[in-house]
Design an enzyme around this catalytic site. Structure first.
Site, mmCIF file in Angstrom:
data_model
loop_
_atom_site.group_PDB
_atom_site.id
_atom_site.type_symbol
_atom_site.label_atom_id
_atom_site.label_comp_id
_atom_site.label_asym_id
_atom_site.label_seq_id
_atom_site.Cartn_x
_atom_site.Cartn_y
_atom_site.Cartn_z
ATOM 1 N N PRO A 183 0.823 -1.222 0.000
ATOM 2 C CA PRO A 183 0.000 0.000 0.000
ATOM 3 C C PRO A 183 0.855 1.271 0.000
ATOM 4 O O PRO A 183 0.345 2.361 -0.237
ATOM 5 C CB PRO A 183 -0.838 -0.120 1.289
ATOM 6 C CG PRO A 183 -0.268 -1.244 2.069
ATOM 7 C CD PRO A 183 0.588 -2.074 1.156
ATOM 8 N N ARG A 193 -2.871 -8.353 -20.810
ATOM 9 C CA ARG A 193 -3.839 -8.107 -21.892
ATOM 10 C C ARG A 193 -3.361 -7.028 -22.856
ATOM 11 O O ARG A 193 -3.940 -6.833 -23.916
ATOM 12 C CB ARG A 193 -5.242 -7.817 -21.343
ATOM 13 C CG ARG A 193 -5.362 -6.570 -20.517
ATOM 14 C CD ARG A 193 -6.633 -6.581 -19.706
ATOM 15 N NE ARG A 193 -7.820 -6.635 -20.551
ATOM 16 C CZ ARG A 193 -8.254 -5.615 -21.276
ATOM 17 N NH1 ARG A 193 -7.591 -4.485 -21.290
ATOM 18 N NH2 ARG A 193 -9.348 -5.735 -22.001
ATOM 19 N N ASP A 239 -10.673 0.308 -24.613
ATOM 20 C CA ASP A 239 -10.967 0.148 -23.189
ATOM 21 C C ASP A 239 -11.128 1.476 -22.464
ATOM 22 O O ASP A 239 -10.532 2.464 -22.857
ATOM 23 C CB ASP A 239 -9.785 -0.534 -22.480
ATOM 24 C CG ASP A 239 -9.752 -2.011 -22.726
ATOM 25 O OD1 ASP A 239 -10.770 -2.548 -23.160
ATOM 26 O OD2 ASP A 239 -8.696 -2.609 -22.458
HETATM 27 N N1 ADE Z 1 -0.911 -5.048 0.021
HETATM 28 C C1 ADE Z 1 -1.815 -4.636 0.940
HETATM 29 N N2 ADE Z 1 -2.569 -3.647 0.454
HETATM 30 C C2 ADE Z 1 -2.146 -3.411 -0.813
HETATM 31 C C3 ADE Z 1 -2.542 -2.504 -1.822
HETATM 32 N N3 ADE Z 1 -3.520 -1.617 -1.655
HETATM 33 N N4 ADE Z 1 -1.891 -2.544 -3.003
HETATM 34 C C4 ADE Z 1 -0.878 -3.414 -3.188
HETATM 35 N N5 ADE Z 1 -0.464 -4.298 -2.276
HETATM 36 C C5 ADE Z 1 -1.098 -4.306 -1.089
#
Ligand code: ADE
Length: 250
Positions: free
Chosen positions: A91, A156, A171
């Protein structure tokens, strides 16, 4: 393209890699997907992959040794981490987008490490990963779904993976706009009619209508995208008429 995924949960990728366009891409040798279990790179009796955080705090942290060893063992001796992107899903990473998918699709090889627990040891961020990607501003319990999102969006875009090259071109997001509405038969379903223009056979008018729908739909749902989309004067006027205050003052 060869994609190597390092995970604590290899089974999660079984169905993913054996269905739909992905299966075809693998069969046609356009994509090679290898799944590595990080636990296989431990040397202790219990195959420990995590440990308590130094300094205290909640949760566990992924240890650096098995992850470094896994990446180093799957890299050819002549390759180095500069040439092969080593992506950590976290994240904390840069926010994934169609643009990043296009950028990653240029590579012949990708390595993706799925993060877990409270996080991974900082030395993996600093000294092993060459890229860190988040798929959105929320926290998943593991990086596997994020790796699948990245791999799906990237593969893709590889020429030949989709049935027709056209399907990726139109897309949502490929032109910085959301996709226009699509209809198929029947022409009337429960009193809901397909817009007449689509039945007209007039390809010029259809293309115009689709572009207009894309612009209006983007204005309604994702107005922030319009600042970067390539709109002509007429389109800007059309949006302004419908939605005031959408465009930032320069
Ligand atoms: N691991 C935990 N949350 C994540 C997210 N939002 N994006 C990528 N990997 C993650």
């Amino acid at each position: 393209m060869r994609i190597d995924i390092l995970t604590l949960f290899p089974k999660m990728f079984t169905d993913f890699s054996s269905t739909g366009i992905f299966q075809r891409a693998i069969e046609n040798k356009l994509v090679e997907l290898n799944i590595y279990n990080i636990r296989d790179y431990t040397h202790d009796k219990h195959h420990i992959v995590d440990d308590y955080p130094y300094g205290g705090g909640a949760g566990m942290v992924m240890k650096p040794e098995p992850i470094f060893e896994a990446v180093e063992s799957i890299m050819q001796p002549e390759e180095n981490s500069k040439k092969v992107p080593v992506i950590l899903t976290t994240p904390r990473g840069r926010l994934f987008s169609q643009e990043i998918a296009k950028e990653l699709a240029q590579n012949e090889r990708l390595i993706i490490i799925c993060g877990h627990y409270e996080g991974v040891d900082e030395r993996i961020h600093r000294n092993l990963a060459t890229d860190e990607i988040s798929i959105g501003d929320y926290v998943l319990s593991g990086g596997e779904p994020a790796a699948m999102v990245i791999v799906d969006a990237v593969t893709r875009l590889i020429p030949g993976v989709l049935g027709s090259e056209e399907s990726a071109k139109d897309d949502s997001h490929s032109a910085g706009l959301l996709e226009y509405p699509q209809y198929t038969r029947p022409a009337v379903f429960r009193d809901w009619e397909v817009p007449e223009i689509l039945l007209s056979g007039n390809h010029g008018e259809i293309a115009k209508w689709r572009r207009e729908q894309s612009v209006l739909r983007t204005a309604e749902r994702r107005p922030e995208l319009l600042n970067r989309a390539d709109l002509n004067k007429k389109e800007i006027e059309m949006v302004k008429e419908k939605y005031e205050n959408l465009f930032k003052e320069e």
